[in-house]
Enzyme design. Structure first.
Site, PDB file in Angstrom:
ATOM      1  N   LYS A   4       1.822   7.636   3.853  1.00 30.74           N
ATOM      2  CA  LYS A   4       1.146   6.236   4.028  1.00 30.74           C
ATOM      3  C   LYS A   4       0.632   6.107   5.486  1.00 30.74           C
ATOM      4  O   LYS A   4       0.101   5.042   5.695  1.00 30.74           O
ATOM      5  CB  LYS A   4       2.192   5.074   3.594  1.00 30.74           C
ATOM      6  CG  LYS A   4       2.829   5.270   2.336  1.00 30.74           C
ATOM      7  CD  LYS A   4       4.052   4.326   2.131  1.00 30.74           C
ATOM      8  CE  LYS A   4       5.064   4.613   0.910  1.00 30.74           C
ATOM      9  NZ  LYS A   4       6.071   3.945   0.755  1.00 30.74           N
ATOM     10  N   ARG A  64      20.764  16.473  -2.247  1.00 30.57           N
ATOM     11  CA  ARG A  64      21.081  14.697  -1.697  1.00 30.57           C
ATOM     12  C   ARG A  64      22.400  14.406  -2.627  1.00 30.57           C
ATOM     13  O   ARG A  64      22.413  14.398  -3.564  1.00 30.57           O
ATOM     14  CB  ARG A  64      19.702  13.887  -1.883  1.00 30.57           C
ATOM     15  CG  ARG A  64      18.488  14.190  -1.123  1.00 30.57           C
ATOM     16  CD  ARG A  64      18.902  14.075   0.545  1.00 30.57           C
ATOM     17  NE  ARG A  64      18.057  14.560   1.233  1.00 30.57           N
ATOM     18  CZ  ARG A  64      16.972  13.669   1.823  1.00 30.57           C
ATOM     19  NH1 ARG A  64      16.968  12.456   1.455  1.00 30.57           N
ATOM     20  NH2 ARG A  64      16.169  14.085   2.589  1.00 30.57           N
ATOM     21  N   ARG A  96       1.623  -9.939   7.561  1.00 27.15           N
ATOM     22  CA  ARG A  96       3.168  -9.789   8.059  1.00 27.15           C
ATOM     23  C   ARG A  96       3.279  -9.107   9.252  1.00 27.15           C
ATOM     24  O   ARG A  96       4.686  -8.767   9.383  1.00 27.15           O
ATOM     25  CB  ARG A  96       3.858  -9.256   6.632  1.00 27.15           C
ATOM     26  CG  ARG A  96       3.702 -10.123   5.493  1.00 27.15           C
ATOM     27  CD  ARG A  96       4.381  -9.904   4.298  1.00 27.15           C
ATOM     28  NE  ARG A  96       3.672 -10.244   3.168  1.00 27.15           N
ATOM     29  CZ  ARG A  96       3.725 -10.182   1.898  1.00 27.15           C
ATOM     30  NH1 ARG A  96       4.565  -8.893   1.454  1.00 27.15           N
ATOM     31  NH2 ARG A  96       3.298 -10.648   1.095  1.00 27.15           N
ATOM     32  N   HIS A 149      -5.825 -13.200   9.996  1.00 24.09           N
ATOM     33  CA  HIS A 149      -4.837 -12.291  10.565  1.00 24.09           C
ATOM     34  C   HIS A 149      -5.493 -11.299  11.256  1.00 24.09           C
ATOM     35  O   HIS A 149      -4.758  -9.969  11.173  1.00 24.09           O
ATOM     36  CB  HIS A 149      -3.758 -12.069   9.530  1.00 24.09           C
ATOM     37  CG  HIS A 149      -3.086 -13.110   8.639  1.00 24.09           C
ATOM     38  ND1 HIS A 149      -2.170 -14.017   9.438  1.00 24.09           N
ATOM     39  CD2 HIS A 149      -3.433 -13.560   7.444  1.00 24.09           C
ATOM     40  CE1 HIS A 149      -1.795 -14.992   8.508  1.00 24.09           C
ATOM     41  NE2 HIS A 149      -2.411 -14.836   7.365  1.00 24.09           N
ATOM     42  N   PRO A 159       0.734  -1.199   0.008  1.00 24.70           N
ATOM     43  CA  PRO A 159      -0.193  -0.009  -0.042  1.00 24.70           C
ATOM     44  C   PRO A 159       0.873   1.173  -0.118  1.00 24.70           C
ATOM     45  O   PRO A 159       1.735   1.489   0.912  1.00 24.70           O
ATOM     46  CB  PRO A 159      -0.805  -0.162   1.525  1.00 24.70           C
ATOM     47  CG  PRO A 159      -0.067  -1.240   2.124  1.00 24.70           C
ATOM     48  CD  PRO A 159       0.780  -1.999   1.314  1.00 24.70           C
ATOM     49  N   GLU A 160       0.547   2.146  -0.960  1.00 25.14           N
ATOM     50  CA  GLU A 160       1.325   3.341  -1.067  1.00 25.14           C
ATOM     51  C   GLU A 160       0.428   4.302  -1.136  1.00 25.14           C
ATOM     52  O   GLU A 160      -0.723   4.032  -0.704  1.00 25.14           O
ATOM     53  CB  GLU A 160       2.075   3.498  -2.396  1.00 25.14           C
ATOM     54  CG  GLU A 160       3.393   2.205  -2.412  1.00 25.14           C
ATOM     55  CD  GLU A 160       4.288   2.244  -3.770  1.00 25.14           C
ATOM     56  OE1 GLU A 160       4.401   3.334  -4.050  1.00 25.14           O
ATOM     57  OE2 GLU A 160       4.579   1.183  -4.184  1.00 25.14           O
ATOM     58  N   ARG A 186      15.589  -5.415  -2.442  1.00 28.73           N
ATOM     59  CA  ARG A 186      14.154  -5.724  -2.956  1.00 28.73           C
ATOM     60  C   ARG A 186      14.367  -5.817  -4.425  1.00 28.73           C
ATOM     61  O   ARG A 186      15.463  -6.208  -4.891  1.00 28.73           O
ATOM     62  CB  ARG A 186      13.264  -4.767  -2.419  1.00 28.73           C
ATOM     63  CG  ARG A 186      13.440  -3.451  -2.675  1.00 28.73           C
ATOM     64  CD  ARG A 186      12.705  -2.399  -1.815  1.00 28.73           C
ATOM     65  NE  ARG A 186      12.928  -2.971  -0.272  1.00 28.73           N
ATOM     66  CZ  ARG A 186      12.471  -2.022   1.008  1.00 28.73           C
ATOM     67  NH1 ARG A 186      11.746  -1.224   0.709  1.00 28.73           N
ATOM     68  NH2 ARG A 186      12.917  -2.314   1.996  1.00 28.73           N
TER      69      ARG A 186
END
Length: 284
Positions: free
Chosen positions: A61, A157, A115, A95, A2-3, A267
């Site tokens: 989020k 950055r 999770r 869950h 979920p974003e 990932r």
DNA sequence: CGCAGGCCCTGGTAGC
DNA sequence: TGCTACCAGGGCCTGC
């Protein structure tokens, strides 16, 4: 998974079903579901009972529900969290981590999380944000998002551009899916040094992030399986529109070159090797 | 301070 | 068949 678009769909559903209602009962079924709440699960339940939800808000989020007590119920769905609105007496989901019943005896709110990366807490509501999420930047769909400040910060950055997009203190709401989609749209490699972007390139990237988040929101979000759902358990359909993310070995919609999957931050990252070639001086 | 990497967690699936 | 390895990945925490 979920974003921003998925969380916003959930926010709208919770707002519709829960705002204005008074909590009558809280059942915590898994201690890990209550995170960074000073008094633990017992206190969490105690401070919520009798409180009325006055709104449902979102930053990136994160979701938070301001209460009439001046506190707020803060939540994050993590990777697999769901907030479901179901009839009382519905059998417990596999869950199910926490359950909220209301004084009117109507639909319950349930937090289900396979999770257990997600979590809930009660925090002083604060202004404009609960203290636990004050470090989260505005998201690109926020009317008060400062484009110039973002462009400047991105170019200060010293990291790869995708890492920067995923940094929720720089810009919030973007995760692995929409970062890959936005980078594909502006033909940038994920390891492109953020400081090497020109101002116009940084602006174009921001515009692409906005477009992809907006389109996904209009489609009800992205889902690959039954993990991400709205409060009624239904999935969005933006996955049909993905150009790069999850498309390993499938042809790039722009040039036909097979999309490549690569390891990135423990990932995966997806890109078109032709449209998004590697930079001379990569920053991972 | 800025940045990178480890870790948390469970279920589905690929491979042997 | 049954086992292991791997993958999904957001955010907190630590260490450099």
């Amino acid at each position: 998974m979920p974003e921003l678009p998925e969380v916003e769909v959930v926010r709208q559903g919770v707002d519709r079903w829960v705002t204005g209602r008074t909590v009558a009962e809280v059942e915590v079924r898994h201690p890990r579901a209550i995170r960074r709440h000073a008094g633990g699960a017992e206190d969490f339940a105690a401070v919520l009972v009798g409180r009325t939800v006055t709104a449902v808000r979102r930053r990136g989020k994160y979701l938070w529900l301001p209460l009439d007590s001046g506190d707020a119920l803060v939540g994050h769905l993590g990777m697999s969290g769901q907030l479901l609105v179901v009839s009382p007496g519905t059998p417990a989901e596999t869950h199910l981590r926490a359950r909220f019943a209301f004084a009117d005896g109507g639909q319950e709110l349930r937090f289900v999380d396979q999770r257990t990366f997600g979590g809930l807490a009660v925090d002083p509501a604060g202004a404009p944000l609960p203290s636990s999420i004050r470090h989260i930047a505005r998201d690109p769909l926020d009317p008060e998002f400062d484009d110039d400040a973002f462009v400047a910060a991105l170019r200060r950055r010293r990291t790869g551009v995708k890492r920067a997009l995923l940094d929720q203190t720089l810009v919030s709401g973007v995760g692995n899916i929409y970062a890959d989609e936005a980078l594909w749209r502006v033909r940038l490699h994920w390891a492109r040094p953020s400081e090497s972007l020109t101002r116009p390139a940084a602006r174009a990237l921001l515009a692409a992030v906005r477009e992809v988040l907006g389109s996904a929101l209009a489609a009800g979000g992205t889902s690959f399986d039954s993990l991400y759902v709205n409060v009624n358990g239904e999935s969005g359909y933006f996955d049909r529109s993905l150009a790069a993310y999850g498309q390993g070995d499938r042809p790039c919609p722009r040039c036909g070159t097979p999309i490549r999957r690569e390891p990135f931050m423990n990932r995966s990252s997806y890109r078109c090797p032709r449209c998004q070639p590697g930079p001379r001086r990569p920053r991972r």
